[in-house]
Design an enzyme around this catalytic site. Sequence first.
Site, PDB file in Angstrom:
ATOM      1  N   GLU A 487       0.909  -1.279  -0.058  1.00 18.14           N
ATOM      2  CA  GLU A 487       0.001   0.006   0.146  1.00 18.14           C
ATOM      3  C   GLU A 487       0.881   1.077  -0.036  1.00 18.14           C
ATOM      4  OE1 GLU A 487      -4.095   1.348   2.294  1.00 18.14           O
ATOM      5  OE2 GLU A 487      -3.027  -0.471   2.941  1.00 18.14           O
ATOM      6  N   GLU A 766      -1.728   0.164  13.381  1.00 19.31           N
ATOM      7  CA  GLU A 766      -3.051   0.568  12.617  1.00 19.31           C
ATOM      8  C   GLU A 766      -4.378   0.053  13.470  1.00 19.31           C
ATOM      9  OE1 GLU A 766      -4.936  -0.226   8.251  1.00 19.31           O
ATOM     10  OE2 GLU A 766      -3.538  -1.944   9.000  1.00 19.31           O
TER      11      GLU A 766
END
Length: 831
Positions: A487, A766
């Site tokens: 990502e 996260e």
Amino acid sequence: MSDTTTTSNNATVTPFCLRCEYRKSPVGMDVTRPRLGWKLEQIDKKRRGCHQTAYEIEVASTLALLHDGSPDLWSTDKVQSDETIHIEYDGKPLQSRQSCFWRVRVWDEEDCVSPWSDPASWNMGLLEKSDWDAQWIEEKEPYQVKDDSDFPPAVSFRKEFSLDSPVRRATAYVTGLGTYEMFVNGSRVGDHVLAPEWTDYRARIQYQTFDVTDLVSQGANAIGAWVGMGWYMSTLMAFGRFAYGKDHRLLVRLEIELEDGSVETIITDDSWKSNHDGPIRLNGIYEGEDYDASLETPGWNQPEFDDSGWKQVKTAPLGEEALVWQPNEPIRVVEERRPISIINPAPGTYVFDLGQNMTGWCRMNVVGSAGQTIRVRFAEMLNDDGTIYTENLRGARCIFNYIPNEDGQVEFEPHFTYFGFRYVELTGLAEQPIQQSVLGRVIYSSSPDAGVLECSNAMLTQLAKNIHWTQRANMYSSPTDCPQRDERFGWMGDIQAFSQTSTFNMDMASFFTKWVKDVRDDQADDGRFPDFAPHPGDTNGAGWCGVPAWGDAGTVVPWRQYQNYGDTRMIEEHFESARRWVDYIHKANPDLIWREGRGNNYNDWLNGDTLIMDGWPTEGATVPPDVFATTFFAHSTQIVAQMAEVTGRQPEAEHYANLFENIKTAFNAAFVKPDGRIESDTQAAYALALHFDLLPDNIRPLAAQHMVDGLARYNGHMSTGIQSSHRMMLELVRTGHLDKAYELVLLTDFPSLGMMIENGATTIWERWDGYVKGRGFQNPGMNSFNHWAFGAIGEWMWRHIAGINPDDRHPGFKHFLIHPRPGGGLTWAKG
């Protein structure tokens, strides 16, 4: 240049740390009216109230003229002003390749003048595309990719030339499509990594300028360059590989001033040669790197190399895209770290612990065997058996393979990739390594650190350190969400939440100067801001664009630049872009409730409803999308009104201020009850409505109490996501609940930031539940251990533990507030 003031020996302040466009002595600039600034040092440390009352700037075309007091470009004479930043150059028009030397002196509160500062400089780059007088070069016969698992190797380019006279000065202007490393006579040029860095290459390509005087010499010379895939060709999430193009390209202009007064210019043209049979067989941002030392050709980037087997290049003209200087600090090696331990979880497998989750790569010094692949793998966490945990990397190939060309000691490191990791696994070695066999190379956009926060609570000090390390890890030219998996995108929602924390930790001025242009480059024609910038796709299509809180970074981040750095130029340049975003939302939602045109609608990402631990509510934390979106519509509208006020656009200021009030009225009519309850009764809804000043004064304390009551429903914990957690912490203090804020920040059980630290975190995760001792890892598809969004709580720590607060009425910290709010048993704090 007149001076009727007292002798400089009596001055109480003196200027130092001169900056031009936020940078120390920048080179290759294309800003024709650069802004100058300096810091002040107080000479008598015991005196109070010392300050600047006037300044004088001199700018000259040579250092000798400056020293002689004969500035031929600009002299301000004495200017009555206490300003020390953003003094706009107003001298003779600047030309391409021009050198400028400058100095400043200041007058203090008693009208005593300081000595002149040490001189600083800036150099202009290539202001017009025609100044390059060069062409793109690429392979005439490029490598033919066979299938989706096949990737093109790095391409080598070279050119030899000869000089008849000694060299006075040599300057190289360089860029590439793909990332490059350039060499002159075998020596690496500059210390940039992954240049030219990520932009929307269809709109804007950054070039780099290097002084290579010490590398060029009379007689035979050679330029060599490797060009790898970079962001230009690597696999970019849903956009696949080759999103921007598939031809490795290089553009060079080398200008050499000789001692005999003549000038030689070496440019990329059809006289260069190329080769793709070199040692870098595979490379990419997300693909890792494979290096086969048996394919090395010593001397390829030096004179008198036999390149008869190389191919002539193909040329291409410069396109419509702009070639611009790099205003941001380059990605470079900033720190080196040695492992703190080494284990041997399986025969022939060695795992090194660097002690810190970081980004970059490692330099290896080990014993290998010719033809035997040494495999280096990178990971953030370990499995219980001591092996590295890689499930969360998804499609990212976090591997560096090296094939030695002979037996014995070898030293190697990659060139065109990077990894997010704490642990390094080595296999394929001929001898057992030692702990010193691995050197961690910490790499990120090299913005200077600005602050360090510490306090009497060791966990909170570690939390501040973790936030800072997470920030470093996610500064790769754009503010990425994570550095390890497939990502690593400039997600706008993450930096929108984290932007104020980031400026407390590091000097983000030039980084944001670059990135806000990326945001504008990828704004859709109808005003939608992208979900991430740079954006490899077409933002005029339906995907990855126009999302509440994500698109709003297009107003929030520029406003942060103004609040923290007093940067009115950015507000001036960005205003039309920001207003188009607000106008897009308004046009789609004339009733002022943001229901239509919300794109992927991420909402308050990773709130309590995503938690999968036993004993926690499975619903009741999510803000209704209409409520969530409308709060950000209001916030961006208010910011645009403030931007208009700052830039002297009074009609627009009144228009957007009125629009904000109307959105506020509509919000209360649609979602707020007389008892202060907001639809959904979630912690996040109250936090956002309070923080964005959407509630009437009589409703605010009621809503704040409902927010506090919501904590009890989550066993005294947050149920908030990445957009509301730090805002709830700020609003708890603002509404008189400091004790609750300290209770939350000091938690060490699930879910909390302290729990991450209890489970070994050295960065911010996260997910609240990324890893729990005894339960293992959660959701490998979305489980980064280096993600800065929840680290936005750092803003609360800086504002209320350290007590440092900018004052919007006096941006750029010309005036600021020191107001620490002790609690939670803290006995001291410093920042």
